[in-house]
Design a protein around this motif. Structure first.
Motif, PDB file in Angstrom:
ATOM      1  N   ASP A  54       0.853  -1.184   0.000  1.00  0.00           N
ATOM      2  CA  ASP A  54       0.000   0.000   0.000  1.00  0.00           C
ATOM      3  C   ASP A  54       0.892   1.237   0.000  1.00  0.00           C
ATOM      4  O   ASP A  54       2.108   1.136   0.121  1.00  0.00           O
ATOM      5  CB  ASP A  54      -0.950   0.006   1.190  1.00  0.00           C
ATOM      6  CG  ASP A  54      -0.233   0.078   2.531  1.00  0.00           C
ATOM      7  OD1 ASP A  54       1.007  -0.047   2.575  1.00  0.00           O
ATOM      8  OD2 ASP A  54      -0.909   0.266   3.554  1.00  0.00           O
ATOM      9  N   ASN A  55       0.287   2.376  -0.174  1.00  0.00           N
ATOM     10  CA  ASN A  55       1.032   3.632  -0.159  1.00  0.00           C
ATOM     11  C   ASN A  55       0.778   4.351   1.155  1.00  0.00           C
ATOM     12  O   ASN A  55      -0.364   4.488   1.572  1.00  0.00           O
ATOM     13  CB  ASN A  55       0.601   4.536  -1.320  1.00  0.00           C
ATOM     14  CG  ASN A  55       1.048   3.989  -2.642  1.00  0.00           C
ATOM     15  OD1 ASN A  55       2.155   3.495  -2.757  1.00  0.00           O
ATOM     16  ND2 ASN A  55       0.185   4.067  -3.641  1.00  0.00           N
ATOM     17  N   ARG A  56       1.843   4.780   1.778  1.00  0.00           N
ATOM     18  CA  ARG A  56       1.736   5.566   3.002  1.00  0.00           C
ATOM     19  C   ARG A  56       2.646   6.771   2.838  1.00  0.00           C
ATOM     20  O   ARG A  56       3.809   6.737   3.204  1.00  0.00           O
ATOM     21  CB  ARG A  56       2.135   4.735   4.215  1.00  0.00           C
ATOM     22  CG  ARG A  56       1.180   3.571   4.414  1.00  0.00           C
ATOM     23  CD  ARG A  56       1.469   2.820   5.654  1.00  0.00           C
ATOM     24  NE  ARG A  56       0.602   1.641   5.689  1.00  0.00           N
ATOM     25  CZ  ARG A  56       0.460   0.882   6.739  1.00  0.00           C
ATOM     26  NH1 ARG A  56       1.134   1.133   7.838  1.00  0.00           N
ATOM     27  NH2 ARG A  56      -0.333  -0.150   6.701  1.00  0.00           N
ATOM     28  N   VAL A  57       2.070   7.810   2.258  1.00  0.00           N
ATOM     29  CA  VAL A  57       2.854   9.004   1.975  1.00  0.00           C
ATOM     30  C   VAL A  57       2.083  10.251   2.396  1.00  0.00           C
ATOM     31  O   VAL A  57       0.855  10.245   2.475  1.00  0.00           O
ATOM     32  CB  VAL A  57       3.240   9.120   0.480  1.00  0.00           C
ATOM     33  CG1 VAL A  57       4.177   8.021   0.067  1.00  0.00           C
ATOM     34  CG2 VAL A  57       2.011   9.144  -0.392  1.00  0.00           C
ATOM     35  N   ALA A  58       2.823  11.275   2.664  1.00  0.00           N
ATOM     36  CA  ALA A  58       2.286  12.610   2.902  1.00  0.00           C
ATOM     37  C   ALA A  58       3.060  13.541   1.975  1.00  0.00           C
ATOM     38  O   ALA A  58       4.061  13.148   1.374  1.00  0.00           O
ATOM     39  CB  ALA A  58       2.480  13.006   4.357  1.00  0.00           C
ATOM     40  N   VAL A  59       2.603  14.767   1.869  1.00  0.00           N
ATOM     41  CA  VAL A  59       3.269  15.737   1.015  1.00  0.00           C
ATOM     42  C   VAL A  59       3.647  16.937   1.868  1.00  0.00           C
ATOM     43  O   VAL A  59       2.886  17.366   2.735  1.00  0.00           O
ATOM     44  CB  VAL A  59       2.346  16.176  -0.151  1.00  0.00           C
ATOM     45  CG1 VAL A  59       3.006  17.236  -0.998  1.00  0.00           C
ATOM     46  CG2 VAL A  59       1.972  14.980  -0.995  1.00  0.00           C
ATOM     47  N   THR A  60       4.819  17.456   1.634  1.00  0.00           N
ATOM     48  CA  THR A  60       5.265  18.666   2.315  1.00  0.00           C
ATOM     49  C   THR A  60       5.854  19.619   1.293  1.00  0.00           C
ATOM     50  O   THR A  60       6.104  19.234   0.151  1.00  0.00           O
ATOM     51  CB  THR A  60       6.294  18.335   3.422  1.00  0.00           C
ATOM     52  OG1 THR A  60       6.530  19.505   4.200  1.00  0.00           O
ATOM     53  CG2 THR A  60       7.594  17.834   2.844  1.00  0.00           C
ATOM     54  N   HIS A  61       6.049  20.844   1.694  1.00  0.00           N
ATOM     55  CA  HIS A  61       6.663  21.847   0.821  1.00  0.00           C
ATOM     56  C   HIS A  61       8.174  21.793   0.971  1.00  0.00           C
ATOM     57  O   HIS A  61       8.686  21.527   2.054  1.00  0.00           O
ATOM     58  CB  HIS A  61       6.168  23.249   1.180  1.00  0.00           C
ATOM     59  CG  HIS A  61       4.733  23.448   0.887  1.00  0.00           C
ATOM     60  ND1 HIS A  61       3.756  23.245   1.823  1.00  0.00           N
ATOM     61  CD2 HIS A  61       4.100  23.812  -0.249  1.00  0.00           C
ATOM     62  CE1 HIS A  61       2.580  23.484   1.277  1.00  0.00           C
ATOM     63  NE2 HIS A  61       2.758  23.828   0.021  1.00  0.00           N
ATOM     64  N   ALA A  62       8.858  22.085  -0.106  1.00  0.00           N
ATOM     65  CA  ALA A  62      10.317  22.168  -0.081  1.00  0.00           C
ATOM     66  C   ALA A  62      10.745  23.377  -0.910  1.00  0.00           C
ATOM     67  O   ALA A  62      10.189  23.636  -1.980  1.00  0.00           O
ATOM     68  CB  ALA A  62      10.939  20.904  -0.661  1.00  0.00           C
ATOM     69  N   LEU A  63      11.704  24.116  -0.379  1.00  0.00           N
ATOM     70  CA  LEU A  63      12.310  25.218  -1.126  1.00  0.00           C
ATOM     71  C   LEU A  63      13.577  24.693  -1.787  1.00  0.00           C
ATOM     72  O   LEU A  63      14.507  24.284  -1.099  1.00  0.00           O
ATOM     73  CB  LEU A  63      12.651  26.381  -0.195  1.00  0.00           C
ATOM     74  CG  LEU A  63      11.484  27.199   0.297  1.00  0.00           C
ATOM     75  CD1 LEU A  63      11.952  28.223   1.333  1.00  0.00           C
ATOM     76  CD2 LEU A  63      10.787  27.906  -0.860  1.00  0.00           C
TER      77      LEU A  63
END
Length: 86
Positions: A54-63
């Motif tokens: 399964d997929n266990r991901v989150a998204v965050t911002h990166a500069l």
């Protein structure tokens, strides 16, 4: 390159993306920008969930740094700012 510098494959991918954004910005005569905001996936999988399909991901911002033409400097910036605690 990784044994010499350390870091992760993700650090290298982000540095490559930074270099790509730099080339795009320069091709559009928009030089002078220091960073580009992008989204970066993060694994949220715990050690005991390894091997599950399964997929266990989150998204965050990166500069991403686009003010340098040196990929190693971009990589070092990324490694410094986006390393997760062990």
């Amino acid at each position: 390159a990784l044994p010499i510098y350390g870091g992760s494959v993700n650090d290298v991918v982000l540095a490559a993306c930074a270099m790509g954004f730099r080339a795009l910005i320069r091709s559009r005569a928009a030089a002078g920008q220091a960073d580009v905001m992008t989204l970066m996936p993060l694994s949220t999988r715990s050690a005991d969930a390894r091997g599950l399909l399964d997929n266990r991901v989150a998204v965050t911002h990166a500069l991403l740094p686009v003010d340098t033409d040196d990929p190693v400097q971009a990589w070092q910036h990324i490694q410094r700012f986006y390393q997760l605690p062990a």
